[in-house]
Design a protein around this motif. Structure first.
Motif, PDB file in Angstrom:
ATOM      1  N   GLU A  51     -56.267  84.459 102.692  1.00  0.00           N
ATOM      2  CA  GLU A  51     -55.633  85.783 102.943  1.00  0.00           C
ATOM      3  C   GLU A  51     -54.122  85.697 103.543  1.00  0.00           C
ATOM      4  O   GLU A  51     -53.289  86.484 103.443  1.00  0.00           O
ATOM      5  CB  GLU A  51     -56.579  86.495 104.220  1.00  0.00           C
ATOM      6  N   LYS A  54     -52.276  85.509 100.354  1.00  0.00           N
ATOM      7  CA  LYS A  54     -52.079  86.538  99.916  1.00  0.00           C
ATOM      8  C   LYS A  54     -50.860  87.605 100.821  1.00  0.00           C
ATOM      9  O   LYS A  54     -49.998  88.242 100.038  1.00  0.00           O
ATOM     10  CB  LYS A  54     -53.366  87.317  99.921  1.00  0.00           C
ATOM     11  N   ASN A  55     -50.911  87.619 101.986  1.00  0.00           N
ATOM     12  CA  ASN A  55     -50.030  88.433 102.866  1.00  0.00           C
ATOM     13  C   ASN A  55     -48.597  87.876 102.640  1.00  0.00           C
ATOM     14  O   ASN A  55     -47.686  88.684 102.672  1.00  0.00           O
ATOM     15  CB  ASN A  55     -50.617  88.244 104.316  1.00  0.00           C
TER      16      ASN A  55
END
Length: 140
Positions: A51, A54-55
């Motif tokens: 995550e 991804k960010n």
């Protein structure tokens, strides 16, 4: 490879994404980083959650498109890697800033080794970087 530079200053990051879907670390990334900034140099390895990657990648793509804002990345283990790629002014100038480090374990103790870095770079370098397969994997 993710590479940003300005004359003798550079930041490089090799990204290996865990692609084994049966593992709890699926999508996480092992990062090998190196930097040289104004004569200070360092290398480190770290892991980042899927995550977080991804960010960071979404931030890179947005920054590339708008030349405003920032993209941040932090390692799973505190202080092993802190990275920010950002617009340094309203005229489209970009910069990278961060720190990396690790504990060195000796016979009679451990020692923290680290380096901080920061410099401006040409926007065309970010345009190339967002085409990397690992960036596309996280934003796709």
């Amino acid at each position: 490879m993710f590479h940003l530079s300005n004359h003798e200053n550079f930041f490089e990051m090799f990204v290996a994404v865990e692609e084994e879907s049966k593992l709890p670390s699926f999508g996480d990334a092992r990062l090998e980083v190196s930097a040289s900034s104004q004569g200070f140099e360092g290398k480190a390895a770290a892991w980042a959650h899927a995550e977080e990657m991804k960010n960071f990648c979404l931030g890179l793509v947005t920054l590339n498109q708008t030349l405003s804002g920032e993209a941040k990345l932090s390692s799973m283990s505190p202080n092993e890697l802190e990275l920010i790629v950002f617009a340094s002014n309203s005229r489209g100038h970009l910069a990278v800033e961060g720190s990396m480090g690790h504990h060195f374990i000796a016979e009679n103790g451990s020692f923290w080794h680290s380096v901080s870095f920061g410099f401006e770079f040409e926007a065309s370098q970010l345009a190339s970087a967002v085409k990397s397969p690992w960036v596309q994997r996280y934003v796709g």
